[in-house]
Design a protein around this motif. Structure first.
Motif, short mmCIF file in Angstrom:
data_model
loop_
_atom_site.label_atom_id
_atom_site.label_comp_id
_atom_site.label_asym_id
_atom_site.label_seq_id
_atom_site.Cartn_x
_atom_site.Cartn_y
_atom_site.Cartn_z
N ASP A 52 25.07 37.22 32.46
CA ASP A 52 25.23 38.20 31.04
C ASP A 52 26.73 38.46 30.80
O ASP A 52 27.30 38.43 29.69
N SER A 53 27.53 38.77 31.94
CA SER A 53 28.96 39.09 31.64
C SER A 53 29.69 37.88 31.16
O SER A 53 30.46 38.11 30.25
N ALA A 61 34.39 39.37 23.85
CA ALA A 61 34.67 40.82 24.61
C ALA A 61 36.06 40.81 25.07
O ALA A 61 36.25 39.77 25.95
N ALA A 62 36.93 41.47 24.77
CA ALA A 62 38.41 41.62 25.30
C ALA A 62 38.25 41.98 26.59
O ALA A 62 39.01 41.43 27.73
N LYS A 71 29.50 48.93 43.30
CA LYS A 71 30.99 48.46 42.91
C LYS A 71 31.00 47.98 41.35
O LYS A 71 29.91 48.17 40.87
N SER A 72 32.05 47.89 40.98
CA SER A 72 32.43 47.46 39.57
C SER A 72 33.44 46.14 39.52
O SER A 72 34.23 45.98 40.52
N ALA A 73 33.20 45.46 38.50
CA ALA A 73 34.00 44.17 38.27
C ALA A 73 34.39 44.40 36.90
O ALA A 73 33.66 44.54 35.88
N MET A 74 35.66 43.74 36.57
CA MET A 74 36.15 43.86 35.03
C MET A 74 36.66 42.50 34.86
O MET A 74 37.55 41.70 35.89
N VAL A 75 36.48 41.79 33.81
CA VAL A 75 37.16 40.53 33.21
C VAL A 75 37.85 41.14 31.83
O VAL A 75 37.40 41.86 31.01
#
Length: 169
Positions: A52-53, A61-62, A71-75
């Motif tokens: 999905d991400s 999506a920027a 936890k969290s993860a960011m692209v």
């Protein structure tokens, strides 16, 4: 407030990540909240095709964040394909840690611990052609005559003592 930062540097395949794992575990056991930042000179993917991400980022999506209770993860897509400065990255993501350990950033002015393995490279990055004044210590699998402290490549506790003394007290 920016945390103290120490970078672990070496030629690829020398054991930077292995040493960082040990340093993080030791500092965490001593009660510190440790951040880790790895520099990658190549393009890397933490998303995997079809997830999905990945689909959201691929759609345009920027910034895509995946979060859960653990936890969290960011692209984050750099629209100009320019890597943020090290200072920008530290200020943005590491204001809640006691110390930040980085892997790479060998050309930065950060205090450095160089990992040395005789079979990978005979001379040191920070004491070879360049004399890096930011070299804090060397973790090596062989004896060396240096102007900075020398530790056995497996002596995470000793390196953490040095880090504590220099940056955390």
């Amino acid at each position: 407030m920016r945390p103290p930062v120490v970078s672990v540097v070496a030629k690829s395949g020398t054991g930077k990540t292995t040493l960082l794992e040990k340093l993080i575990a030791e500092l965490t056991a001593r009660g510190y909240r440790v951040g880790a930042l790895k520099h990658d000179a190549h393009r890397f993917e933490i998303d995997h095709e079809g997830k999905d991400s990945w689909r959201l980022t691929k759609a345009g999506a920027a910034t895509t964040v995946v979060t859960s209770p653990q936890k969290s993860a960011m692209v984050r897509i750099h629209s100009d394909e320019v890597e943020p400065t090290l200072e920008e990255t530290i200020d943005r993501y590491f204001n809640d840690v006691d110390i930040l350990l980085t892997e790479g950033f060998k050309k930065s002015p950060l205090p450095k611990i160089e990992v040395h393995r005789r079979e990978v490279r005979k001379d040191l990055l920070c004491r070879g052609e360049l004399h890096d004044p930011a070299l804090l210590a060397v973790a090596s699998d062989e004896p060396l005559d240096l102007d900075v402290p020398l530790f056995d490549i497996n002596d995470a506790a000793g390196l953490c003592d040095l880090i504590e003394e220099r940056f955390l007290r």
